[in-house]
Design an enzyme around this catalytic site. Structure first.
Site, short mmCIF file in Angstrom:
data_model
loop_
_atom_site.label_atom_id
_atom_site.label_comp_id
_atom_site.label_asym_id
_atom_site.label_seq_id
_atom_site.Cartn_x
_atom_site.Cartn_y
_atom_site.Cartn_z
N ASP A 1 0.83 -1.20 0.00
CA ASP A 1 0.00 0.00 0.00
C ASP A 1 0.87 1.26 0.00
O ASP A 1 1.84 1.34 0.77
CB ASP A 1 -0.88 -0.03 1.26
N GLU B 1 2.02 -0.60 -4.86
CA GLU B 1 1.10 0.43 -5.32
C GLU B 1 1.95 1.70 -5.37
O GLU B 1 2.15 2.36 -4.36
CB GLU B 1 -0.07 0.62 -4.34
C1 NOJ Z 1 -4.34 3.03 -0.98
C2 NOJ Z 1 -5.45 2.05 -0.78
O1 NOJ Z 1 -5.70 1.36 -1.97
C3 NOJ Z 1 -6.63 2.84 -0.27
O2 NOJ Z 1 -7.80 2.08 -0.24
C4 NOJ Z 1 -6.27 3.38 1.08
O3 NOJ Z 1 -7.33 4.20 1.54
C5 NOJ Z 1 -5.01 4.21 1.04
N1 NOJ Z 1 -3.96 3.57 0.28
C6 NOJ Z 1 -4.47 4.47 2.42
O4 NOJ Z 1 -4.00 3.29 2.99
#
Ligand code: NOJ
Length: 527
Positions: free
Chosen positions: A199, A264
Site C-alpha cells: 500500500d 502500489e
Molecule cells: C491506498 C489504498 O488502496 C486505499 O484504499 C487506502 O485508503 C489508502 N492507500 C491508504 O492506505
C-alpha cells in the site's frame, strides 16, 4: 526460467464485500475460501486480499492496529491458514496487502508514542514542532482532506499523516521500523502467503527537510480533497529517491520464499516507474493511471505504450480496483463502457507483467448507485465534496437471493440496491456471450499463448491514432479504441483471431489487410 507469476493473472478481493460466511453483514476469509471453486473456474492464478488485519476500520482496514492478526469480523488466523491451503491445492496463490506507510492510531506503537517525547516508540512515527505561526510544520495535505498534520496537544508537536489523522505515518528513517516490517513480512510468508501488495509503496520516505510542496494551480473547491491534493507537485512527500532502498531490503527478505512484491506506486512521472522494478527492488508495480482516467483512448494508449517500453514485465496492469469508479462506468457507461473496459483489459493481457482483475470487473459491472445516507468511505463522509469510493465496493453479486447472495439474511455493511440477475454470477455463467465468459475466455487464451507474455514485444510504429498493435513472437495484439473500424496491415502469414473482445470474429483467419472493429481488441496467432 520465469518466476511463478510470469503468465499469471491476478484477481483483487475486498474481503469485506466478497462473501459473508457467518451472516454478520461483513465478508470474511472463510467466505473467500468457499468461493475458490468459482475463482478456479474463472482461471485466475492468484488472489490479492485487501487488508483483513485487526483494525478499527476508519479506512476499512487500511488502518492496521495489529499486523499479525485477523480482524474478528473477517475471521481468525486459522481461517487464513485454511484459505491458503485450499487455494494452493487449486494452484491459486495468495497475495496479502501490507500497509507500511502508516498504521492505525489504535496500534499499540502509536498509543505508546502518544505517551510523550521520551517513549521508545515515539520515533516510530513522524513528529514535528509547529511552524513559527503555531500552524502545521509545512503545507502538505492529506489525500483524504485537510492538512497532513494533526496537533498532539499533550506534547505540542504535530504528527504526520498522508491519509486520515487516524493513520499516522511511520518514520522510515528509524531502523527499528524497518526491522519490525522485516519480521511482519516473514510472519506472513511463514504462513504461506505468496507475496505482498504494498500500500502506498511510493510514500514511505519523506523529504529529510520536510520542505513545502510547490503549488501548481489555484484551488477552486477547497472541500474536494482530490482537487486540493492534485493542486500540488508532490515533490517532497511522495516518491523520494531513497524509497526504493526500502524495497531492496524487502526483496532480500522475501526472495527465499519465492514471494512477489507488488507496489502500489504512483511515480511523479512516467520515467520514474522503472526505478521501482529495476535494481532488485519490487517485482512489479501497479501503474494506476488507467484505473483513474476517464475515457481518453489516445492518452491512455500513449501512456501504456510508454510504460511498457520502459519495462515489459515490471507492471501489474489494472483498470479497476477498490479505489476508483468501475471502468465500465468511468469509460463512458452503458454497453459502450463495458466494451471499452474489456478491450483495454484484453490489450493489457498482451503487455507482459502480471495483470489483475478487480472483483466484479469480470461481470462488466457498473458503479452501484448509493443513497447519500448509506455512504461509508471517509472521503465522502468527512468532506463536503469528497468523491468517495463506495460505489465500487458494494457486495459481489452472486445471485438474486438476499444481498445478491453475499449474506444469507443479514444486511451488508454497505447498503446498495440489489443487482438484477443479468449482473450476477448466476445470471452470466451459463451464457457463453456474457461478460463473465468473455473474461474467462480471455484468461484461458492468454494462458494458451505464452508468446503473449514471454516473447519480445515489438510495437508497430505506424501512426495508429486511437489504436496500437504489438507483435510478440507468433502472436499479435491489436487494439482499436477509436469509434470507427480500422484497417490494419498484418505481417505476412495467416493469422487466426484467438480472442476478440466483442466476441464477433473469434476463430476467423486473416492475412494482408484486416479490419478491426471499433472499440475492440483482437489477440491473434500465426498459423
Ligand atoms: C491506498 C489504498 O488502496 C486505499 O484504499 C487506502 O485508503 C489508502 N492507500 C491508504 O492506505
Amino acid at each position: 526460467m520465469g518466476r511463478w507469476w510470469s503468465g499469471s493473472v491476478g484477481y483483487e478481493i475486498y474481503p469485506r464485500s466478497y462473501a459473508d460466511s457467518n451472516d454478520d453483514g461483513y465478508g470474511d476469509l472463510e467466505g473467500v475460501r468457499q468461493r475458490l471453486p468459482y475463482l478456479q473456474w474463472l482461471g485466475v492464478d492468484a488472489i490479492w486480499l485487501a487488508p483483513f488485519y485487526k483494525s478499527p476500520g476508519f479506512d476499512h482496514g487500511y488502518d492496521v492496529s495489529d499486523y499479525r492478526d485477523v480482524n474478528p469480523i473477517h475471521g481468525d488466523l486459522a481461517d487464513f491458514d485454511r484459505l491458503v491451503e485450499d487455494a494452493h491445492g487449486r494452484d491459486i496463490r495468495v497475495i496479502v496487502d501490507i500497509v507500511p506507510n502508516h498504521s492505525s492510531s489504535h496500534h499499540r506503537w502509536f498509543q505508546e508514542a502518544l505517551q510523550g517525547k521520551d517513549n521508545p516508540y515515539r520515533d516510530y512515527y513522524i513528529w514535528k514542532d509547529p511552524a513559527p505561526d503555531g500552524g502545521p510544520p509545512n503545507n502538505w495535505v492529506s489525500h483524504f482532506g485537510g492538512p497532513a498534520w494533526t496537533l498532539d496537544d499533550a506534547s505540542g508537536q504535530y504528527w504526520c499523516h498522508l491519509f486520515l489523522p487516524e493513520q499516522p505515518d511511520f518514520n522510515w528513517t528509524n531502523p527499528a521500523v524497518a526491522d519490525e516490517f522485516d519480521a511482519i513480512l516473514r510472519f506472513w510468508c511463514d504462513r504461506g502467503a505468496d507475496g505482498f501488495r504494498i500500500d502506498v509503496a511510493h510514500g514511505v520516505m519523506k523529504d529529510p527537510q520536510f520542505r513545502d510542496n510547490p503549488q501548481r494551480v489555484p484551488i477552486v473547491d477547497a472541500d474536494d480533497p482530490s482537487e486540493v491534493f492534485n493542486a500540488f507537485d508532490h515533490l517532497h512527500d511522495l516518491d523520494q529517491d531513497d524509497t526504493v532502498d526500502v524495497y531492496k531490503r524487502w526483496h532480500e527478505v522475501v526472495e527465499p520464499y519465492d514471494a512477489i512484491l507488488i507496489g502500489e506506486s504512483n511515480p511523479r512521472s512516467l520515467d520514474r516507474v522503472v526505478r521501482y522494478v529495476e535494481n532488485e527492488a519490487l517485482h512489479t508495480i501497479f501503474y494506476l493511471e488507467p484505473a483513474w482516467m476517464k475515457w481518453k483512448p489516445s492518452e491512455l494508449l500513449d501512456k501504456v505504450e510508454t510504460v511498457n517500453r520502459s519495462t515489459d514485465n515490471g507492471v501489474s496492469w489494472v483498470i479497476d480496483n477498490h479505489d476508483t469508479s468501475r471502468s465500465a462506468t468511468r469509460f463512458g457507461g452503458g454497453e459502450a463502457g463495458q466494451h471499452r473496459s474489456i478491450a483495454v483489459m484484453a490489450f493489457m493481457c498482451a503487455l507482459g507483467g502480471f495483470p489483475f482483475l478487480w472483483e466484479g470487473q469480470e461481470l462488466g459491472l457498473h458503479d452501484a448507485r448509493l443513497d447519500a445516507a448509506n455512504l461509508e468511505d471517509p472521503i465522502a463522509t468527512r468532506n463536503e465534496h469528497g468523491r468517495g469510493r463506495d460505489a465500487t465496493r458494494t457486495v459481489m453479486p452472486w445471485d438474486t437471493s438476499n444481498a445478491n447472495g453475499f449474506s444469507a439474511t443479514a444486511e451488508p455493511w454497505l447498503i446498495a440496491p440489489q443487482r438484477p440477475l443479468e449482473e450476477t454470477v448466476e445470471g452470466q455463467r451459463q451464457d457463453p456471450d456474457s461478460w463473465l465468459n468473455r473474461h474467462r475466455d480471455l484468461l484461458s487464451v492468454r494462458k494458451s499463448l505464452p508468446d503473449l507474455w514471454e516473447a519480445e514485444p515489438e510495437w508497430f510504429d505506424a501512426p495508429l491514432g486511437d489504436a496500437r498493435a504489438l507483435r510478440r513472437g507468433n502472436t499479435i495484439a491489436v487494439t482499436n479504441l477509436g469509434e470507427n473500424p480500422m484497417q490494419f496491415e498484418l505481417p505476412s502469414g495467416t493469422w487466426t483471431v484467438q480472442y476478440d473482445s466483442r466476441g464477433e470474429v473469434k476463430g476467423n483467419r486473416r492475412s494482408g489487410m484486416a479490419t478491426v472493429a471499433a472499440e475492440a481488441t483482437y489477440l491473434m496467432s500465426l498459423e
